[in-house]
Design an enzyme around this catalytic site. Structure first.
Site, PDB file in Angstrom:
ATOM      1  N   LYS A 192       0.821  -1.210   0.000  1.00  0.00           N
ATOM      2  CA  LYS A 192       0.000   0.000   0.000  1.00  0.00           C
ATOM      3  C   LYS A 192       0.859   1.267   0.000  1.00  0.00           C
ATOM      4  O   LYS A 192       0.619   2.196  -0.769  1.00  0.00           O
ATOM      5  CB  LYS A 192      -0.898  -0.045   1.241  1.00  0.00           C
ATOM      6  N   ARG A 267     -11.190   3.352   9.491  1.00  0.00           N
ATOM      7  CA  ARG A 267     -11.040   1.954   9.869  1.00  0.00           C
ATOM      8  C   ARG A 267     -12.374   1.327  10.266  1.00  0.00           C
ATOM      9  O   ARG A 267     -12.459   0.133  10.473  1.00  0.00           O
ATOM     10  CB  ARG A 267     -10.038   1.811  11.022  1.00  0.00           C
ATOM     11  N   ARG A 306      10.660  -9.298   4.790  1.00  0.00           N
ATOM     12  CA  ARG A 306      10.863  -7.901   5.162  1.00  0.00           C
ATOM     13  C   ARG A 306      11.394  -7.786   6.583  1.00  0.00           C
ATOM     14  O   ARG A 306      12.217  -6.918   6.887  1.00  0.00           O
ATOM     15  CB  ARG A 306       9.546  -7.134   5.016  1.00  0.00           C
ATOM     16  N   ARG A 312      11.540  -5.346  12.505  1.00  0.00           N
ATOM     17  CA  ARG A 312      10.254  -5.229  13.199  1.00  0.00           C
ATOM     18  C   ARG A 312       9.833  -6.591  13.744  1.00  0.00           C
ATOM     19  O   ARG A 312       9.739  -7.570  12.994  1.00  0.00           O
ATOM     20  CB  ARG A 312       9.180  -4.700  12.242  1.00  0.00           C
ATOM     21  N   ARG A 324      -2.791 -10.066  12.593  1.00  0.00           N
ATOM     22  CA  ARG A 324      -3.002  -8.751  11.969  1.00  0.00           C
ATOM     23  C   ARG A 324      -3.933  -8.881  10.765  1.00  0.00           C
ATOM     24  O   ARG A 324      -4.758  -8.002  10.503  1.00  0.00           O
ATOM     25  CB  ARG A 324      -1.658  -8.132  11.548  1.00  0.00           C
TER      26      ARG A 324
END
Length: 369
Positions: A192, A267, A306, A312, A324
């Site tokens: 995105k 959201r 990633r 992360r 998620r």
């Protein structure tokens, strides 16, 4: 669509349409002049492509020369026509046909007529590839017309915007549509952010990431940042009104944007309604919501890869990643229903090369204008 300097232009005339119009003009002129040797005079800089293709279509003896005039700066005519390259010598007794790329107000044409009025030509005629009849003052007859078009600013096929666009083989029209405002959805790893970066450059849009806006306001201690932080410190959700006020500030800071990409908000259906109300107060609206879709397994693999670089923690644990995804599905479902009811929800395949995905997104956006 294409972007030249700060303006966005949308496709208007295909190369095949233009060449058909030129072929028609060549046939008409040949009917009148095939038994003599006319002198075709192209008007630079805009007519160089027109002259080249016209001469290929004109299958009879002829001469060619050029004059160069200037009256445009940016999008508008200055009203003052300058001669930069004068008329050719030894015109006496010749039939002269001006090949002009575009005729609109007629100022340049009037200047051309005056340039040739002091010569002893046998005959003087005007051929315009693009003719804007609704704004032409009609002082001089246009003898041969390729395409009669509306009074829109165009580039391509020799025509420019501040010297860009002349080399385009097709003609593009200035995109004067209303703002394009998008809501961009996508599961983590769907690309995105990457796509928002391309779209904002291509369409002169402002990308508003709610997360970035929150971080900016809190880091810089703005009034809204302090207010948001007070809720966060108490463990409460930040009210939608605070978020909307932050978005309002971002919109008002970018009055020259051709539209906005909202990323991370709304959201919930309630937030979507709040965004609609805010935009309506600014005489704006959400034009489309676009969801980048991809299979979970592909996105999991992408995020785990990633995570090796980003460090992360939430990109390094598959169970956290899938949690998620579940949260995204739960929140997005009512949003999808909300925007589908408005006819604004679009699903785009988010798997493939980056430029392929950008093309898919662009097709949705360009269907809006």
């Amino acid at each position: 669509m294409i972007k030249l300097h700060d303006k966005v232009f949308k496709p208007y005339l295909k190369e095949e349409e233009i060449l058909r119009a030129i072929e028609k003009m060549a046939v008409e002129i040949a009917k009148d002049y095939k038994d003599e040797v006319p002198l075709f005079v192209g008007v630079l800089n805009g007519a160089f492509m027109f002259v080249s293709d016209f001469l290929k279509a004109y299958q009879h003896p002829c001469e060619v020369s050029f004059v160069r005039l200037s009256s445009y700066q940016g999008l508008t005519s200055t009203g003052i026509v300058e001669t930069l390259l004068d008329v050719p010598e030894e015109l006496e007794g010749k039939s002269v046909i001006i090949l002009e790329d575009v005729v609109d107000t007629g100022r340049t044409l009037k200047h051309l007529v005056h340039l040739f009025s002091n010569t002893n030509v046998k005959e003087f005629k005007i051929a315009a590839l693009f003719y804007k009849s609704e704004v032409y003052n009609g002082e001089y007859p246009i003898d041969y017309i390729g395409l009669d078009i509306p009074d829109h600013f165009i580039v391509g096929y020799g025509l420019d915007y501040n010297e860009l666009g002349r080399n385009l083989r097709e003609v593009y029209q200035l995109n004067q549509a209303n703002m394009i405002n998008l809501v961009l959805f996508g599961k983590p790893g769907a690309g995105k952010g990457t796509q928002a970066g391309f779209l904002k450059e291509k369409y002169n849009l402002k990308h508003i990431s709610t997360g970035d806006v929150f971080r900016y306001n809190i880091k810089n201690g703005t009034d809204l940042g302090k207010l948001a932080k007070s809720y966060i410190d108490r463990g409460d959700l930040v009210p939608d009104t605070v978020t909307i006020d932050m978005l309002k500030d971002e919109v008002e800071k970018n009055p020259d944007a051709a539209g906005f990409i909202f990323d991370g908000f709304p959201r919930t259906a309630a937030q979507a309604e709040a965004l609609d109300n805010f935009l309506e107060s600014k005489d704006m609206k959400v034009d489309a919501t676009i969801a980048l879709e991809a299979e979970d397994d592909i996105l999991v693999a992408r995020l785990l890869e990633r995570g090796k670089v980003s460090g992360r923690s939430d990109d390094q644990d598959e169970s956290k990643i899938r949690n998620r995804f579940d949260e995204y599905n739960e929140k997005t479902a009512p949003l999808k229903a909300y925007y589908e009811k408005q006819g604004k929800f679009h699903s785009v395949n988010g798997i493939g090369e980056i430029d392929e995905i950008t093309t898919r997104l662009s097709q949705v956006i360009e269907s809006l204008v």
